[in-house]
Scaffold this motif. Structure first.
Motif, PDB file in Angstrom:
ATOM      1  N   ARG A  56       0.867  -1.382  -0.002  1.00 19.90           N
ATOM      2  CA  ARG A  56       0.152  -0.042  -0.108  1.00 19.90           C
ATOM      3  C   ARG A  56       0.896   1.201   0.003  1.00 19.90           C
ATOM      4  O   ARG A  56       1.664   1.410   0.821  1.00 19.90           O
ATOM      5  N   PRO A  58      -0.445   0.251  -3.909  1.00 19.04           N
ATOM      6  CA  PRO A  58       0.276  -0.583  -5.155  1.00 19.04           C
ATOM      7  C   PRO A  58       1.482  -0.052  -5.571  1.00 19.04           C
ATOM      8  O   PRO A  58       1.484   1.191  -6.057  1.00 19.04           O
ATOM      9  N   ARG A  59       2.278  -0.699  -5.983  1.00 17.06           N
ATOM     10  CA  ARG A  59       3.698  -0.199  -6.502  1.00 17.06           C
ATOM     11  C   ARG A  59       3.654  -0.633  -7.941  1.00 17.06           C
ATOM     12  O   ARG A  59       3.603  -1.703  -8.471  1.00 17.06           O
ATOM     13  N   TYR A  84      -5.101 -10.852 -13.094  1.00 16.91           N
ATOM     14  CA  TYR A  84      -4.123 -10.984 -11.974  1.00 16.91           C
ATOM     15  C   TYR A  84      -3.242 -12.011 -12.347  1.00 16.91           C
ATOM     16  O   TYR A  84      -3.080 -12.898 -13.184  1.00 16.91           O
ATOM     17  N   ALA A 184      -1.772  -6.801 -10.013  1.00 13.99           N
ATOM     18  CA  ALA A 184      -3.036  -6.745 -10.172  1.00 13.99           C
ATOM     19  C   ALA A 184      -3.226  -6.393 -11.649  1.00 13.99           C
ATOM     20  O   ALA A 184      -2.446  -6.330 -12.237  1.00 13.99           O
ATOM     21  N   LYS A 188       0.187  -3.183 -11.321  1.00 19.19           N
ATOM     22  CA  LYS A 188       0.985  -2.915 -10.196  1.00 19.19           C
ATOM     23  C   LYS A 188       0.928  -4.078  -9.006  1.00 19.19           C
ATOM     24  O   LYS A 188       0.104  -4.861  -9.010  1.00 19.19           O
ATOM     25  N   ILE A 190       0.586  -5.723  -5.593  1.00 15.28           N
ATOM     26  CA  ILE A 190      -0.487  -5.365  -4.698  1.00 15.28           C
ATOM     27  C   ILE A 190      -0.190  -6.293  -3.555  1.00 15.28           C
ATOM     28  O   ILE A 190      -0.568  -5.907  -2.396  1.00 15.28           O
TER      29      ILE A 190
END
Length: 218
Positions: A56, A58-59, A84, A184, A188, A190
């Motif tokens: 958090r 998301p990267r 996903y 995701a 990103k 998650i």
């Protein structure tokens, strides 16, 4: 038998993976190829969260060029967009940790199919010199991978940024970790699991992520 190899055999049996196409006897008797040399760390890995758990916010991951198991060139962004993806780090010359990771993904693919959960599996090699597409394809065949499980190797210049964005460097003789990364449909990162997650846990992770996304206001 070394303590490490005993722990690996225990993990294999404890996860019920001996029946997934990989015998503990093979693992304990196989030799280990020299691990690949990773590029130096270009930037310190992010430290805003624990080594595992939700990411958090998301990267964003670097859109590195990948060569996949069928020889095609693509990017990480293109390969993960719209679905996903459960990703792992590995290399085909590894004969101790990586075969267990492969067996975990084999069992995970069966779990996902049984539950009707949709997710791509992606095995990312850290050996940019030794793992050509034919080696990646052979590795997948060894685990009877079905459609939806790909293997890929980054370009030499892309390996360092990718493994550091994942915070995926190992310690000691292990050049990479044995965690699984949930990416995701946005591309990103998650969620990051602990080492050697169970197939049932991975299937639940995908199911829960999809359910959470479905509940979000449009």
């Amino acid at each position: 038998m070394s303590v490490r190899r005993a722990a690996i055999a225990g993990a294999l049996v404890g996860c019920g993976l001996a029946a997934a196409g990989l015998g503990a006897g093979f693992l304990l008797s196989a030799g280990r190829a020299a691990p690949p040399t990773l590029p130096p760390v270009a930037a310190p890995p992010p430290e805003s969260h624990l080594p595992f758990g939700p990411i958090r916010p998301p990267r964003a991951l670097p859109s590195v060029v990948l060569r996949v198991d069928d020889g095609a060139a693509t990017t990480l962004a293109a390969l993960t967009q719209g679905r996903y993806t459960l990703a792992q780090l590995m290399f085909t010359g590894c004969s101790v940790t990586c075969p267990i990771q492969g067996a975990i993904f084999k069992a995970t693919q069966a779990e996902l199919t049984a539950e009707g959960a949709e997710a791509q599996l992606l095995s990312i090699s850290v050996d940019v010199v030794g793992d050509a597409p034919d080696a990646l394809a052979r590795w997948l065949r060894g685990f009877e991978a079905r459609t939806g499980w790909r293997a890929a190797v980054p370009s030499p210049e892309g390996l360092g940024p990718l493994i550091d964005a994942l915070n995926g460097r190992g310690s000691g003789p292990d050049v990479h970790d044995a965690r699984v990364y949930l990416i995701a449909p946005s591309g990103k990162l998650i969620f990051v699991t602990e080492d050697m997650p169970s197939p049932r846990y991975l299937a639940k992770l995908v199911r829960d992520a999809a359910a959470f996304e479905a509940r979000r206001p449009g």
